[in-house]
Every structure is written in structure tokens, then in C-alpha cells.
Scaffold this motif. Structure first.
Motif, PDB file in Angstrom:
ATOM      1  N   ASP A 251       0.833  -1.213   0.000  1.00 20.82           N
ATOM      2  CA  ASP A 251       0.000   0.000   0.000  1.00 20.82           C
ATOM      3  C   ASP A 251       0.863   1.255   0.000  1.00 20.82           C
ATOM      4  O   ASP A 251       0.514   2.258  -0.633  1.00 20.82           O
ATOM      5  N   PHE A 252       1.994   1.207   0.728  1.00 22.00           N
ATOM      6  CA  PHE A 252       2.907   2.348   0.759  1.00 22.00           C
ATOM      7  C   PHE A 252       3.596   2.535  -0.591  1.00 22.00           C
ATOM      8  O   PHE A 252       3.586   3.628  -1.178  1.00 22.00           O
ATOM      9  N   VAL A 253       4.217   1.460  -1.081  1.00 22.01           N
ATOM     10  CA  VAL A 253       5.077   1.551  -2.263  1.00 22.01           C
ATOM     11  C   VAL A 253       4.289   1.947  -3.509  1.00 22.01           C
ATOM     12  O   VAL A 253       4.775   2.715  -4.345  1.00 22.01           O
ATOM     13  N   LYS A 254       3.083   1.438  -3.650  1.00 25.68           N
ATOM     14  CA  LYS A 254       2.323   1.715  -4.866  1.00 25.68           C
ATOM     15  C   LYS A 254       1.950   3.188  -4.989  1.00 25.68           C
ATOM     16  O   LYS A 254       1.568   3.636  -6.073  1.00 25.68           O
ATOM     17  N   GLU A 255       2.055   3.937  -3.881  1.00 24.59           N
ATOM     18  CA  GLU A 255       1.690   5.350  -3.913  1.00 24.59           C
ATOM     19  C   GLU A 255       2.895   6.289  -4.048  1.00 24.59           C
ATOM     20  O   GLU A 255       2.735   7.502  -4.101  1.00 24.59           O
ATOM     21  N   ILE A 256       4.105   5.719  -4.073  1.00 23.83           N
ATOM     22  CA  ILE A 256       5.312   6.538  -4.113  1.00 23.83           C
ATOM     23  C   ILE A 256       6.021   6.322  -5.446  1.00 23.83           C
ATOM     24  O   ILE A 256       6.457   5.210  -5.752  1.00 23.83           O
ATOM     25  N   GLN A 257       6.131   7.359  -6.224  1.00 18.87           N
ATOM     26  CA  GLN A 257       6.786   7.244  -7.515  1.00 18.87           C
ATOM     27  C   GLN A 257       8.265   6.888  -7.334  1.00 18.87           C
ATOM     28  O   GLN A 257       8.978   7.513  -6.569  1.00 18.87           O
ATOM     29  N   GLY A 258       8.703   5.850  -8.035  1.00 22.68           N
ATOM     30  CA  GLY A 258      10.100   5.433  -7.985  1.00 22.68           C
ATOM     31  C   GLY A 258      10.464   4.601  -6.772  1.00 22.68           C
ATOM     32  O   GLY A 258      11.642   4.291  -6.564  1.00 22.68           O
ATOM     33  N   ALA A 259       9.487   4.214  -5.953  1.00 22.63           N
ATOM     34  CA  ALA A 259       9.784   3.432  -4.748  1.00 22.63           C
ATOM     35  C   ALA A 259       9.995   1.959  -5.090  1.00 22.63           C
ATOM     36  O   ALA A 259       9.526   1.463  -6.124  1.00 22.63           O
ATOM     37  N   GLN A 260      10.706   1.271  -4.209  1.00 22.97           N
ATOM     38  CA  GLN A 260      10.975  -0.152  -4.401  1.00 22.97           C
ATOM     39  C   GLN A 260      10.617  -0.927  -3.143  1.00 22.97           C
ATOM     40  O   GLN A 260      10.883  -0.490  -2.023  1.00 22.97           O
ATOM     41  N   LEU A 261       9.995  -2.073  -3.341  1.00 25.79           N
ATOM     42  CA  LEU A 261       9.679  -2.981  -2.241  1.00 25.79           C
ATOM     43  C   LEU A 261      10.782  -4.018  -2.129  1.00 25.79           C
ATOM     44  O   LEU A 261      11.113  -4.701  -3.105  1.00 25.79           O
ATOM     45  N   ILE A 262      11.369  -4.133  -0.942  1.00 25.35           N
ATOM     46  CA  ILE A 262      12.389  -5.152  -0.673  1.00 25.35           C
ATOM     47  C   ILE A 262      11.740  -6.244   0.160  1.00 25.35           C
ATOM     48  O   ILE A 262      11.244  -5.988   1.268  1.00 25.35           O
TER      49      ILE A 262
ATOM     50  N   LYS B  59       4.071  -8.414  -8.331  1.00 26.14           N
ATOM     51  CA  LYS B  59       3.889  -8.389  -9.781  1.00 26.14           C
ATOM     52  C   LYS B  59       2.463  -7.981 -10.144  1.00 26.14           C
ATOM     53  O   LYS B  59       2.241  -7.215 -11.086  1.00 26.14           O
ATOM     54  N   GLN B  60       1.500  -8.516  -9.411  1.00 22.17           N
ATOM     55  CA  GLN B  60       0.104  -8.198  -9.685  1.00 22.17           C
ATOM     56  C   GLN B  60      -0.167  -6.704  -9.542  1.00 22.17           C
ATOM     57  O   GLN B  60      -0.950  -6.123 -10.305  1.00 22.17           O
ATOM     58  N   MET B  61       0.494  -6.077  -8.552  1.00 24.51           N
ATOM     59  CA  MET B  61       0.297  -4.654  -8.327  1.00 24.51           C
ATOM     60  C   MET B  61       1.154  -3.788  -9.241  1.00 24.51           C
ATOM     61  O   MET B  61       1.016  -2.568  -9.265  1.00 24.51           O
TER      62      MET B  61
END
Length: 283
Positions: free
Chosen positions: A162-173, A207-209
Motif C-alpha cells: 500500500d505504501f510503495v504503490k503510492e510513491i513514484q520510484g519506490a521499491q519494495l524489498i 507483480k500483480q500490483m
């Protein structure tokens, strides 16, 4: 969904900085914010008057420093034991997230020095975002989840996505640590992290998101490994599931493992070099 945030204000400004970073997330920009400063009880009326005046100034500075619509900010100045008051106000406000500062004290030191964050952490059932005094608060770009198959980890993953999908250029580790090395050879760990079966559901969700992600695996003691990975990859925020295994009848009592620093979440809380969000799962 985070609709109500409680920020325990201590005058150091780190929690306010962390809140401002979270306000970059569109989904949180409509959340109501309670800024709480607690003044410990004093022996004399004069002493209490002085402390209340000081506390009012600290609270006023906090209100001015947060980048939130003033209509959604509720400043509260309370008197009493900070440990009890924070839990009490969190319940009164039905907070979805508690943001607190932490001195990063471990084990008995936290008990002997009356650590507020330690006691709140092991008594509340609400998610907590802990910011250590020596932490440099950064914009959220690399959000790390310590992942396994537990419900708590899945709750963490949902929040992180939820956090990452709203931040341009963010990456989920997405990091998984295998602590069971018995009967394993070095070749067993040569597979890429993306082929780790434990991480497969998390990868599928990322991947789905359609979000940018990176998988990492580690071996050994989970606490040190999680902290090492967070440091090596320069994580801006670390999310970790923190289960409460106490029976319902004991929910209001001290959890000795957490109190003495013997739990995984307590180790990470103390030693991670970035803010740590401890999520809970009702089960």
C-alpha cells in the motif's frame, strides 16, 4: 487502512519528521492526527506548573512542524505516567498507528531506565512505528518487509505494498531469512531469491500490483540478518510482523520475552538502523 495516527511527541522532532514523510502517501493525507505530549506527575504544584508550561511549548512546536491540515490535528497535553497515558489515549482515539521515539535500549536496560516505547510496544495490540534517537529519517523510497509464511508477515506485506504503490520510484524489498541450517549444504542456498518458495506469494502480489520489487534471502539468526539486510540495502523503512502469543486472559499483563528483549521484534527494534514499523495480526 490507516485513518487515525497517534504521535507521541517528546520534543526531539524525529516523530514529527517521520509523520511528514508518511504524509507523502496520498492514502494518509486525510488521516486524523493526534499529537500527544505527556508531562510526568510532579511532587509540587509549582513543579507541575513549570512542566505543563514546558510541555505546552513542546506541543505547540510539534503542531507547527507537521505538514498536516490544522483542522485534522488534535493536540493533547496530558499528565501522568507516559507509559500508561500513551496506551490509554491510543485506545480512546482508536488509533490505527502509533508513532513513537525510542532510545534503542535493549533487555534489562529498557526496564531499569523505564523505557516508554518498550512498555507500550509490549502492551499495545496496535501497529507501532518506532524511530530511534540516532536514526536519520529519510523520504520513503526503499520499503523492506521481513517476510515468512506467518499471518503477521502477510499483514506487513499488504501494508508495505500500500505504501510503495503510492510513491513514484519506490521499491519494495522482500527479505526472507532461513534460520534452520540443519542438514543443509552450501548448494542448497545457491538458488536465486526469486526462486525461494516462501517468497513466491509475495512476489506474485508485487507483480500483480505492478510495483518495483527486489527479493533477498539470508541464513542464520533472523534478528541480525534482518538488520544486516536493511543496512546493506539502505532501507528507509522496515516492516516486521510482531505476533502476540499470550492467551486472551493475559493480554493486559507484561510479556516477559518482549520486556527483556528476547523476541525477534524487540531485537530488530533495538538494532535496525532505520525506522521500524511493527504490525500486529488479530489472530
Amino acid at each position: 487502512m490507516i485513518n487515525k495516527i497517534l504521535v507521541a511527541v517528546a520534543g526531539r522532532g524525529l516523530c514529527e519528521e517521520m509523520l511528514n514523510m508518511l504524509m507523502d502517501l496520498p492514502s494518509l493525507q486525510q488521516a486524523s492526527i493526534t499529537l500527544l505530549h505527556v508531562v510526568p506527575s510532579q511532587v509540587t504544584a509549582e513543579g507541575m506548573s513549570v512542566k505543563l508550561e514546558e510541555g505546552g511549548k513542546i506541543l505547540a512546536q510539534a503542531v507547527q512542524s507537521v505538514k498536516v491540515d490544522p483542522n485534522r490535528v488534535n493536540p493533547r497535553l496530558k499528565q501522568g505516567d507516559p507509559k500508561d497515558i500513551v496506551c490509554q489515549v491510543a485506545d480512546e482515539e482508536n488509533a490505527d498507528l502509533i508513532i513513537m521515539g525510542s532510545r534503542g535500549l535493549g533487555r534489562l536496560q529498557a526496564v531499569l531506565e523505564n523505557s516508554v516505547s518498550q512498555y507500550v510496544f509490549q502492551l499495545t495490540s496496535r501497529p507501532m512505528l518506532l524511530v530511534k534517537d540516532d536514526t536519520y529519517v529519510k523520504k520513503l523510497r526503499r520499503v523492506m518487509v521481513a517476510y515468512n509464511s506467518s499471518p503477521e508477515a502477510q499483514e506487513c506485506l499488504k501494508t508495505a505494498i500500500d505504501f510503495v504503490k503510492e510513491i513514484q520510484g519506490a521499491q519494495l524489498i522482500i527479505a526472507h531469512v532461513n534460520k534452520d541450517l540443519s542438514g543443509k549444504s552450501a548448494e542448497d542456498y545457491t538458488a536465486t531469491a526469486e526462486n525461494d518458495p516462501v517468497l513466491a506469494p509475495a512476489v506474485a502480489q508485487a507483480k500483480q500490483m505492478g510495483i518495483s520489487y527486489r527479493c533477498v534471502t539470508g541464513t542464520g539468526k533472523p534478528g541480525p540478518e534482518i538488520c544486516r539486510i536493511a543496512e546493506d540495502l539502505n532501507a528507509d523503512l522496515l516492516l516486521l510482523g510482531s505476533p502476540d502469543r499470550r492467551p486472551t486472559v493475559a493480554k493486559s499483563f507484561i510479556d516477559i520475552d518482549r520486556l527483556l528483549g528476547n523476541s525477534l521484534s524487540d531485537y530488530v527494534r533495538v538494532y535496525a538502523n532505520c525506522p521500524v514499523l511493527l504490525t500486529r495480526h488479530a489472530g
